[in-house]
Structure formats: C-alpha cells, structure tokens
Write an enzyme that holds these catalytic residues in place. Structure first.
Site, PDB file in Angstrom:
ATOM      1  N   PRO A 177       3.060  -4.910  -7.841  1.00 30.23           N
ATOM      2  CA  PRO A 177       2.990  -4.814  -6.376  1.00 30.23           C
ATOM      3  C   PRO A 177       1.539  -4.679  -5.946  1.00 30.23           C
ATOM      4  O   PRO A 177       0.819  -3.818  -6.457  1.00 30.23           O
ATOM      5  CB  PRO A 177       3.787  -3.533  -6.069  1.00 30.23           C
ATOM      6  CG  PRO A 177       3.729  -2.729  -7.336  1.00 30.23           C
ATOM      7  CD  PRO A 177       3.652  -3.711  -8.464  1.00 30.23           C
ATOM      8  N   MET A 178       1.103  -5.534  -5.019  1.00 28.01           N
ATOM      9  CA  MET A 178      -0.289  -5.515  -4.575  1.00 28.01           C
ATOM     10  C   MET A 178      -0.330  -5.678  -3.066  1.00 28.01           C
ATOM     11  O   MET A 178       0.150  -6.684  -2.527  1.00 28.01           O
ATOM     12  CB  MET A 178      -1.098  -6.629  -5.264  1.00 28.01           C
ATOM     13  CG  MET A 178      -1.285  -6.395  -6.752  1.00 28.01           C
ATOM     14  SD  MET A 178      -2.140  -7.748  -7.604  1.00 28.01           S
ATOM     15  CE  MET A 178      -0.809  -8.950  -7.769  1.00 28.01           C
TER      16      MET A 178
ATOM     17  N   CYS B 236      -0.850   4.588  -6.432  1.00 28.54           N
ATOM     18  CA  CYS B 236      -1.827   3.980  -5.524  1.00 28.54           C
ATOM     19  C   CYS B 236      -2.841   5.019  -5.042  1.00 28.54           C
ATOM     20  O   CYS B 236      -2.455   6.091  -4.565  1.00 28.54           O
ATOM     21  CB  CYS B 236      -1.113   3.353  -4.338  1.00 28.54           C
ATOM     22  SG  CYS B 236      -2.235   2.582  -3.144  1.00 28.54           S
TER      23      CYS B 236
ATOM     24  N   HIS C 197       0.065   2.527 -15.061  1.00 29.80           N
ATOM     25  CA  HIS C 197      -1.274   1.938 -14.974  1.00 29.80           C
ATOM     26  C   HIS C 197      -2.166   2.819 -15.843  1.00 29.80           C
ATOM     27  O   HIS C 197      -2.373   3.990 -15.540  1.00 29.80           O
ATOM     28  CB  HIS C 197      -1.755   1.925 -13.526  1.00 29.80           C
ATOM     29  CG  HIS C 197      -3.062   1.222 -13.331  1.00 29.80           C
ATOM     30  ND1 HIS C 197      -3.389   0.581 -12.162  1.00 29.80           N
ATOM     31  CD2 HIS C 197      -4.125   1.043 -14.145  1.00 29.80           C
ATOM     32  CE1 HIS C 197      -4.601   0.048 -12.279  1.00 29.80           C
ATOM     33  NE2 HIS C 197      -5.062   0.327 -13.482  1.00 29.80           N
TER      34      HIS C 197
ATOM     35  N   GLY D 110      -1.487  -7.900 -12.781  1.00 27.77           N
ATOM     36  CA  GLY D 110      -1.880  -7.748 -11.390  1.00 27.77           C
ATOM     37  C   GLY D 110      -2.725  -8.907 -10.931  1.00 27.77           C
ATOM     38  O   GLY D 110      -2.240 -10.022 -10.718  1.00 27.77           O
TER      39      GLY D 110
END
Length: 331
Positions: A13-14, A96, A167, A229
């Site tokens: 997801p970006m 995030c 991550h 990503g």
C-alpha cells in the site's frame, strides 16, 4: 487463522500511488500477486465518500484494504463498511511514519502500544468477513527491535491476526521525514527471519528494499511472503514475470496488446464517469524501462495525457512508440 491467499508476492500500500487505476494496471501484468489499496483512515471509511474511497474493479482480486486508526470501535465499524465491498484481506497500518498518522496517533506510533494494537485487531476480527492482518515496522525511535517486534507480534497474534507483514526498518518519528524513513534507517531482514522462526505456523511477510523478483525469491527461503513497494510501481513491467517465477505458473510472456486494450477500455470508462486521462496514465509511465521507444512512450503519456480533451488514443500512441521486438530480445 484464515488462509492468506496469493500473498507470496504483494504490492505494498502506497499513498497517492496504489489507487484503483494503478491496481488495475498491475492486475493486467499478474493474475496472482496480492494488491493493496492506499491506506484509508477508519473515520473516512465510516463518514466519507465510500464509493470513491473503497470501491474497486472486480478484476483487481485478490485485493486487500489497508485501514489506519487506533480506536477499536471505529476500526470495527470501518471493517463492517468494507465487508460490503468484498475485499480479500483487511490490513491494519502499524508502520506508516507520515506526519498525518503521527498527528492522529496511529500508524508507526502504535509500535509503542502493542496492547492497544491487539485490542484493535480483536475488534476488527470480530466483525470481518476476510482475514485481518497487520503491517508494522521492526520498531520506532529508540526501541530495541529485538523486544519491540516480538511484543507487537505476540499481542496481535493473541488477538487473532491472520498474518504479519513487517517493513524491516525502524521508523524514526523524531528527526526523519516520511520520505527519509523509507531509505535511511538500515534494513534488518534478520529480525523478520527470526520472527518467522519463532512463529513457524504463522504467515510472516517481509517488506523493505526489495528491488526485483530474484531478491523476492531469496526472501521466500526464509518467510512466507514478500511485499514490493517502489520497485513494483516504478518498474511495473517486472510484475509480468511474477506468476511464472513466484507462483510457478506455466505462463507465456505478457500480451502487451491486451494490456494496451484493457487500459484503453479502463480509461474510457473513467473518462465517461467524469475523470481525466492522466489519472490512469500516470501509473503507466514506468513501463518498458530499457526498451527502445521507452523515452518516447513516457513523453507521450506525460505530455499528451494532461490535455483537457485527451482520450484513450493517447495510450495507443504511446504503445505504438515501443519496439516490442527489442522487448522480446531483452526478455
């Protein structure tokens, strides 16, 4: 635990990148990889324009929704909303580092509050029709990843999480910008490998710094899934090999004429709904790196798509600039 389908490879997801047009393009290149939405804040899912924020083309399956938030009741309500759209997975953002999530006390901030994250997961699991997963960092700021990551994992797994995506970098909420947090903190893949060793029956996926499918295959010797990503976004062409290399499918080369036609039809539908062509084509610019004609391809998409009257013929013109025989040779 619910089975996480097709997640040997996922596209991360970006924000501002993995919208429905990006996902539709990626699905033309791989039938199998798991695609993720941009993060949707729980309150937006509840009170915002749900169709705009959460609807997707059925061709995108398998597709996962990432939610942001730190209040169990609101996250549960957001999941109830998501149930109506038929996502294949619901993911909670615990990684995030952006200013937006810090001001809302969620995202990577939650690495400091594993018990709260556990309560959020439990509330989501209680109402979700799909597997519920967590995407986190190995720690934030001065945390010891060897303590912070296992603590977070233990809390969310006890709450019923079906998988954990990690991550493999710390997030430095003090002193680094969100952009710097994507590159400057050193990668520590071993932390994620050790987590998998600790939980051999749990799906553990890895994210961070994976540049190509060869690297993804190496990680799959240690974990269950790999999340790409920026590599998948800026060089989406690599996804055309994913079904063969990652999933072992006997699939031939990408039918680029079919990709062109699908994107033209998708763009036409978007224009008919009041959209602009560049909403679609901005995600296509990274195709065909190193192939003769790629520069002209990028020029056409970047300049012609912004015209007020631009239509799907711009996509056709861009594809016409590519030397597909050179592409075969490169393959």
């Amino acid at each position: 635990m619910q089975i996480i389908q097709n997640a040997r490879l996922a596209v991360a997801p970006m924000m501002d990148w993995t919208d429905r047009h990006c996902r539709f393009l990626h699905r033309q290149l791989t039938r199998r990889a798991l695609l993720y939405t941009e993060m949707v804040v729980a309150e937006a899912a509840i009170f915002g324009d749900r169709e705009r924020l959460m609807a997707f083309d059925q061709a995108e399956h398998p597709v996962a929704l990432q939610l942001g938030g730190s209040e169990p009741d609101k996250l549960a309500e957001a999941v109830r909303v998501a149930n109506g759209f038929g996502y294949d997975e619901i993911n909670l953002n615990v990684g995030c580092p952006s200013d937006r999530v810090q001001s809302g006390a969620f995202g990577a901030c939650l690495m400091r509050e594993p018990d709260l994250v556990g309560r959020c997961v439990a509330a989501m699991k209680a109402v979700s029709d799909a597997p519920v997963t967590v995407k986190c960092r190995i720690g934030v700021d001065e945390q010891d990843p060897g303590i912070a990551l296992p603590a977070l994992a233990r809390a969310v797994l006890e709450a019923g999480a079906d998988a954990i995506w990690v991550h493999a970098r710390k997030a430095w909420l003090e002193g680094l910008s969100p952009k710097e947090n994507r590159d400057i903190p050193p990668l520590d893949y071993d932390q994620v490998y050790r987590l998998k060793q600790q939980y051999p029956k749990v799906f553990i996926g890895i994210n961070g710094g994976v540049a190509n499918l060869s690297q993804a295959l190496e990680h799959l010797n240690h974990v269950d899934g790999v999340m790409l990503g920026r590599a998948a976004y800026h060089n989406a062409q690599l996804l055309g090999e994913a079904d063969r290399l990652i999933y072992g499918e006997d699939r031939g080369p990408v039918d680029w004429a079919a990709v062109r036609d699908a994107m033209m039809a998708h763009a036409e539908a978007h224009l008919a709904a009041g959209g602009r062509l560049n909403h679609v084509t901005r995600h296509m610019v990274g195709l065909f790196q190193g192939v003769r004609g790629a520069r002209r391809f990028r020029q056409i998409l970047s300049t012609e798509s912004t015209r007020v009257d631009a239509g799907p013929e711009v996509i056709a013109a861009a594809f016409a600039a590519i030397d597909f025989e050179d592409l075969k040779t490169a393959a």
